[in-house]
Design a protein around this motif. Sequence first.
Motif, PDB file in Angstrom:
ATOM      1  N   ARG A 302       2.005   2.103  -2.382  1.00  0.00           N
ATOM      2  CA  ARG A 302       1.767   2.342  -3.790  1.00  0.00           C
ATOM      3  C   ARG A 302       2.655   1.421  -4.577  1.00  0.00           C
ATOM      4  NH1 ARG A 302       6.579   4.368  -5.925  1.00  0.00           N
ATOM      5  NH2 ARG A 302       8.204   5.229  -4.798  1.00  0.00           N
ATOM      6  N   ALA A 303       2.312   1.202  -6.052  1.00  0.00           N
ATOM      7  CA  ALA A 303       3.055   0.444  -7.069  1.00  0.00           C
ATOM      8  C   ALA A 303       4.290   0.994  -7.169  1.00  0.00           C
ATOM      9  CB  ALA A 303       2.107   0.323  -8.091  1.00  0.00           C
ATOM     10  N   VAL A 304       5.291  -0.015  -7.633  1.00  0.00           N
ATOM     11  CA  VAL A 304       6.659   0.358  -8.207  1.00  0.00           C
ATOM     12  C   VAL A 304       6.577   1.259  -9.352  1.00  0.00           C
ATOM     13  CG1 VAL A 304       8.866  -0.441  -8.604  1.00  0.00           C
ATOM     14  CG2 VAL A 304       7.732  -1.450  -6.518  1.00  0.00           C
ATOM     15  N   GLU A 305       7.176   2.328  -9.514  1.00  0.00           N
ATOM     16  CA  GLU A 305       7.194   3.090 -11.003  1.00  0.00           C
ATOM     17  C   GLU A 305       8.314   2.136 -11.596  1.00  0.00           C
ATOM     18  OE1 GLU A 305       8.236   6.861  -9.858  1.00  0.00           O
ATOM     19  OE2 GLU A 305       6.128   7.180  -9.079  1.00  0.00           O
ATOM     20  N   PRO A 306       8.242   2.261 -12.999  1.00  0.00           N
ATOM     21  CA  PRO A 306       9.108   1.597 -13.990  1.00  0.00           C
ATOM     22  C   PRO A 306      10.763   1.938 -13.656  1.00  0.00           C
ATOM     23  CG  PRO A 306       7.208   2.277 -15.174  1.00  0.00           C
ATOM     24  CD  PRO A 306       7.126   2.917 -13.950  1.00  0.00           C
ATOM     25  N   GLY A 307      10.784   3.425 -13.136  1.00  0.00           N
ATOM     26  CA  GLY A 307      12.113   3.788 -13.202  1.00  0.00           C
ATOM     27  C   GLY A 307      12.738   3.187 -12.010  1.00  0.00           C
ATOM     28  N   LEU A 321       9.407   1.762   4.038  1.00  0.00           N
ATOM     29  CA  LEU A 321       9.560   0.876   5.198  1.00  0.00           C
ATOM     30  C   LEU A 321       9.605  -0.756   4.845  1.00  0.00           C
ATOM     31  CD1 LEU A 321       6.984   2.749   7.502  1.00  0.00           C
ATOM     32  CD2 LEU A 321       9.328   3.070   7.395  1.00  0.00           C
ATOM     33  N   GLY A 322       8.952  -0.948   3.827  1.00  0.00           N
ATOM     34  CA  GLY A 322       8.948  -2.355   3.569  1.00  0.00           C
ATOM     35  C   GLY A 322       8.139  -2.708   1.898  1.00  0.00           C
ATOM     36  N   VAL A 323       8.518  -3.835   1.687  1.00  0.00           N
ATOM     37  CA  VAL A 323       8.093  -4.106   0.188  1.00  0.00           C
ATOM     38  C   VAL A 323       7.200  -5.287   0.408  1.00  0.00           C
ATOM     39  CG1 VAL A 323       8.847  -4.909  -2.121  1.00  0.00           C
ATOM     40  CG2 VAL A 323      10.346  -3.434  -0.828  1.00  0.00           C
ATOM     41  N   VAL A 324       6.132  -5.189  -0.412  1.00  0.00           N
ATOM     42  CA  VAL A 324       4.982  -6.266  -0.557  1.00  0.00           C
ATOM     43  C   VAL A 324       5.505  -6.977  -1.867  1.00  0.00           C
ATOM     44  CG1 VAL A 324       2.699  -6.786  -0.219  1.00  0.00           C
ATOM     45  CG2 VAL A 324       3.431  -5.011   0.846  1.00  0.00           C
ATOM     46  N   ARG A 325       5.557  -8.342  -1.758  1.00  0.00           N
ATOM     47  CA  ARG A 325       5.994  -9.030  -2.937  1.00  0.00           C
ATOM     48  C   ARG A 325       5.155 -10.334  -2.905  1.00  0.00           C
ATOM     49  NH1 ARG A 325      11.994  -9.893  -4.568  1.00  0.00           N
ATOM     50  NH2 ARG A 325      11.720  -7.554  -5.096  1.00  0.00           N
ATOM     51  N   ASP A 326       4.149 -10.626  -3.718  1.00  0.00           N
ATOM     52  CA  ASP A 326       3.433 -11.803  -3.955  1.00  0.00           C
ATOM     53  C   ASP A 326       2.649 -11.802  -2.430  1.00  0.00           C
ATOM     54  OD1 ASP A 326       4.555 -12.341  -6.293  1.00  0.00           O
ATOM     55  OD2 ASP A 326       6.171 -13.585  -5.513  1.00  0.00           O
ATOM     56  N   ARG A 331      10.722  -6.454   5.194  1.00  0.00           N
ATOM     57  CA  ARG A 331      11.302  -5.170   5.840  1.00  0.00           C
ATOM     58  C   ARG A 331      12.329  -4.977   4.729  1.00  0.00           C
ATOM     59  NH1 ARG A 331      10.161  -8.294   9.818  1.00  0.00           N
ATOM     60  NH2 ARG A 331       8.644  -7.468  11.862  1.00  0.00           N
ATOM     61  N   VAL A 332      12.483  -3.351   4.638  1.00  0.00           N
ATOM     62  CA  VAL A 332      13.650  -2.919   3.823  1.00  0.00           C
ATOM     63  C   VAL A 332      15.051  -3.511   4.705  1.00  0.00           C
ATOM     64  CG1 VAL A 332      15.131  -0.729   3.321  1.00  0.00           C
ATOM     65  CG2 VAL A 332      12.499  -1.014   3.186  1.00  0.00           C
ATOM     66  N   GLY A 333      15.881  -4.063   3.633  1.00  0.00           N
ATOM     67  CA  GLY A 333      17.221  -4.799   4.257  1.00  0.00           C
ATOM     68  C   GLY A 333      17.133  -6.165   4.172  1.00  0.00           C
ATOM     69  N   GLU A 334      16.265  -6.612   4.081  1.00  0.00           N
ATOM     70  CA  GLU A 334      16.022  -8.277   3.952  1.00  0.00           C
ATOM     71  C   GLU A 334      16.558  -8.643   2.431  1.00  0.00           C
ATOM     72  OE1 GLU A 334      12.108  -9.789   4.676  1.00  0.00           O
ATOM     73  OE2 GLU A 334      12.071  -9.073   6.958  1.00  0.00           O
ATOM     74  N   PRO A 335      17.177  -9.738   2.602  1.00  0.00           N
ATOM     75  CA  PRO A 335      18.023 -10.060   1.304  1.00  0.00           C
ATOM     76  C   PRO A 335      16.898 -10.213   0.040  1.00  0.00           C
ATOM     77  CG  PRO A 335      18.162 -11.900   2.926  1.00  0.00           C
ATOM     78  CD  PRO A 335      17.645 -10.766   3.573  1.00  0.00           C
ATOM     79  N   VAL A 337      14.322  -8.670  -0.858  1.00  0.00           N
ATOM     80  CA  VAL A 337      14.013  -7.595  -1.414  1.00  0.00           C
ATOM     81  C   VAL A 337      15.228  -6.352  -1.535  1.00  0.00           C
ATOM     82  CG1 VAL A 337      11.641  -7.559  -0.818  1.00  0.00           C
ATOM     83  CG2 VAL A 337      13.367  -6.448   0.815  1.00  0.00           C
ATOM     84  N   GLU A 338      16.224  -6.936  -1.769  1.00  0.00           N
ATOM     85  CA  GLU A 338      17.366  -5.892  -1.864  1.00  0.00           C
ATOM     86  C   GLU A 338      17.563  -5.177  -3.231  1.00  0.00           C
ATOM     87  OE1 GLU A 338      21.057  -8.197  -2.238  1.00  0.00           O
ATOM     88  OE2 GLU A 338      21.152  -8.414   0.065  1.00  0.00           O
ATOM     89  N   SER A 339      16.699  -5.922  -4.367  1.00  0.00           N
ATOM     90  CA  SER A 339      16.382  -5.289  -5.623  1.00  0.00           C
ATOM     91  C   SER A 339      14.848  -5.377  -5.845  1.00  0.00           C
ATOM     92  CB  SER A 339      16.998  -6.035  -6.732  1.00  0.00           C
ATOM     93  OG  SER A 339      16.714  -5.494  -7.841  1.00  0.00           O
ATOM     94  N   ILE A 340      14.264  -4.063  -6.172  1.00  0.00           N
ATOM     95  CA  ILE A 340      12.810  -3.808  -6.470  1.00  0.00           C
ATOM     96  C   ILE A 340      12.557  -4.760  -7.763  1.00  0.00           C
ATOM     97  CG2 ILE A 340      11.288  -1.885  -7.040  1.00  0.00           C
ATOM     98  CD1 ILE A 340      12.621  -0.208  -5.239  1.00  0.00           C
ATOM     99  N   GLU A 341      11.460  -5.276  -7.758  1.00  0.00           N
ATOM    100  CA  GLU A 341      10.842  -6.134  -9.214  1.00  0.00           C
ATOM    101  C   GLU A 341       9.645  -5.566  -9.619  1.00  0.00           C
ATOM    102  OE1 GLU A 341      10.772 -10.167  -8.084  1.00  0.00           O
ATOM    103  OE2 GLU A 341      12.841 -10.323  -7.753  1.00  0.00           O
ATOM    104  N   LEU A 342       9.444  -5.406 -10.761  1.00  0.00           N
ATOM    105  CA  LEU A 342       8.148  -5.136 -11.404  1.00  0.00           C
ATOM    106  C   LEU A 342       6.981  -5.909 -10.692  1.00  0.00           C
ATOM    107  CD1 LEU A 342       7.118  -3.217 -13.596  1.00  0.00           C
ATOM    108  CD2 LEU A 342       7.141  -5.231 -15.236  1.00  0.00           C
ATOM    109  N   GLY A 343       5.889  -5.351 -10.345  1.00  0.00           N
ATOM    110  CA  GLY A 343       4.949  -5.785  -9.633  1.00  0.00           C
ATOM    111  C   GLY A 343       4.817  -5.737  -8.216  1.00  0.00           C
ATOM    112  N   ASP A 344       6.212  -5.293  -7.818  1.00  0.00           N
ATOM    113  CA  ASP A 344       6.265  -5.106  -6.098  1.00  0.00           C
ATOM    114  C   ASP A 344       5.170  -3.884  -5.696  1.00  0.00           C
ATOM    115  OD1 ASP A 344       7.703  -7.018  -5.921  1.00  0.00           O
ATOM    116  OD2 ASP A 344       9.718  -6.028  -5.704  1.00  0.00           O
ATOM    117  N   HIS A 345       4.969  -3.750  -4.506  1.00  0.00           N
ATOM    118  CA  HIS A 345       4.283  -2.427  -3.786  1.00  0.00           C
ATOM    119  C   HIS A 345       5.242  -2.221  -2.715  1.00  0.00           C
ATOM    120  CE1 HIS A 345       0.828  -3.698  -6.396  1.00  0.00           C
ATOM    121  NE2 HIS A 345       0.342  -2.479  -6.001  1.00  0.00           N
ATOM    122  N   LEU A 346       5.308  -0.877  -2.633  1.00  0.00           N
ATOM    123  CA  LEU A 346       6.230  -0.148  -1.577  1.00  0.00           C
ATOM    124  C   LEU A 346       5.275   0.344  -0.311  1.00  0.00           C
ATOM    125  CD1 LEU A 346       8.807   1.747  -3.569  1.00  0.00           C
ATOM    126  CD2 LEU A 346       8.851  -0.760  -2.834  1.00  0.00           C
TER     127      LEU A 346
END
Length: 358
Positions: A302-307, A321-326, A331-335, A337-346
Motif C-alpha cells: 500500500r502507499a504511505v499515508e500522509p500521517g 516487512l519492508g519499504v519500496v522506494r524508487d 527491509r525494515v531496519g535498514e538505514p 528507510v529509517e524514516s518513511i518518505e512521501l511516495g514510499d510503498h509499504l
Amino acid sequence: MKARLRRRGRPGALSAEPEYALVNIVRIPDSQGSPARAIGRRVLFALIALLFTSLVVYIDRSGYRDVQGGTLSFLDSVYYSAVTLSTTGYGDITPVTPEARLVNIVVITPLRVLFLIVLIGTTLEVLTERSRQALRIQRWRATLRNHTVVVGYGTKGQTAVDAMLGDGVRPSEIVVVDPSQAALDTAEAHGLVTVRGDATKSDVLRLAGAAHAASIIIATSRDDTAVLTTLSAREMNKTATIVASIRESENSHVMKQSGANSVVVTSETAGRLLGIATQTPSVVEVFEDLLTPDEGYAIAERAVEPGEVGGSPAHTTDIVLGVVRDGQFHRVGEPEVESIELGDHLLYVRRGPADKDR
C-alpha cells in the motif's frame, strides 16, 4: 536484432491478421447457456410460428381450396401450415383468391424462411458465434491496456492466476498464453482470455497485448523457454513488471539480465520449505497462509499515508516487512528507510478481509 524487428512487421504476422482469422487463436470467454434450453427455445419458436400461421390460414380459410371440395377446418389449417413451412407442399390445399395469395406472400413466406432458420439453427449459430467472436476480439484488442499476461498455464501458471483472483484482480484483466489447447480450455472455463501459441515468438506476445501490459508472469516449464520469452517481452515492453519462474538457481542471473524484475527459483524454494518443515512445521503453515490472499493472513502493498511520513516503518499500525522506494525494496531496519518518505510503498501483513481494500 534488426532481423527480428523486420519479421514482426511482415504481412503474414499473427498480430497483423484480421480479427476473423484469430477466432481459433484468441478466445474471449462468454456465458454459455444450457444446450437443452437452446433447443427448447428453438422448438418453442417453431411451434409459435406454426400456430400463428395456422391461425392466419384458418381466419382466411374461405380463400383456400381443398381438393376434396370441403371447407377448411382448423386441423386442415395446421396441416397446410406444417407442409408449407417445411417447404414440402403437397398441393392438396392451395390459396385461390387474390387476398389469400397476398397473405401467403406477405405473411406465410417470411414465416417459412424463419422456420427454416430454426431447423438449420445449429449451423447458423456457429457462423454467428464466429462473427461475434471476431467482433469481440476487435473490441478487446482496441481496449486492452494495463493487464497481466500469464505465459504458461500449468501448475505454476494456474496457481499464480488463483493468487491474483484471490487478491481482487478481475478475470478480464488477465490474458493466458499457452500452446496447449487443453490448458487454454481450463483457463477459459475460469473466465480468462486465452491466446494459443508459442510465447517465445514476438507475434504471439504482441497478440496477447504484452506491449501494453502492466505485468507479465512467465511460468513456463523450461528455463530456456523462460529466458527467450523474457527477452521478447522486455524488448516489447520496457516498463512492465516481469516476474519469471525457473527451476535452476544458476539461471537466475540470466533471467535478470534478460529483463526480469523478479525471479522465483521453484526448486530451491520448495527445498527450503521441505527442510524447514522437518524442524518447525508451523512455519510452513505460516508461509502457506501468507501466500493465500483470500483467507487468513496475506502480504500486501500500500502507499504511505500522509500521517506516517517521517515516522519509522516499525511504528505503523501494520506489521511492515519492508519499504519500496524508487522501485527498490528495503527491509525494515535498514538505514535507508529509517524514516518513511512521501511516495514510499509499504509491504505489510494484511490481517483480515476488512483491511483488504485499504
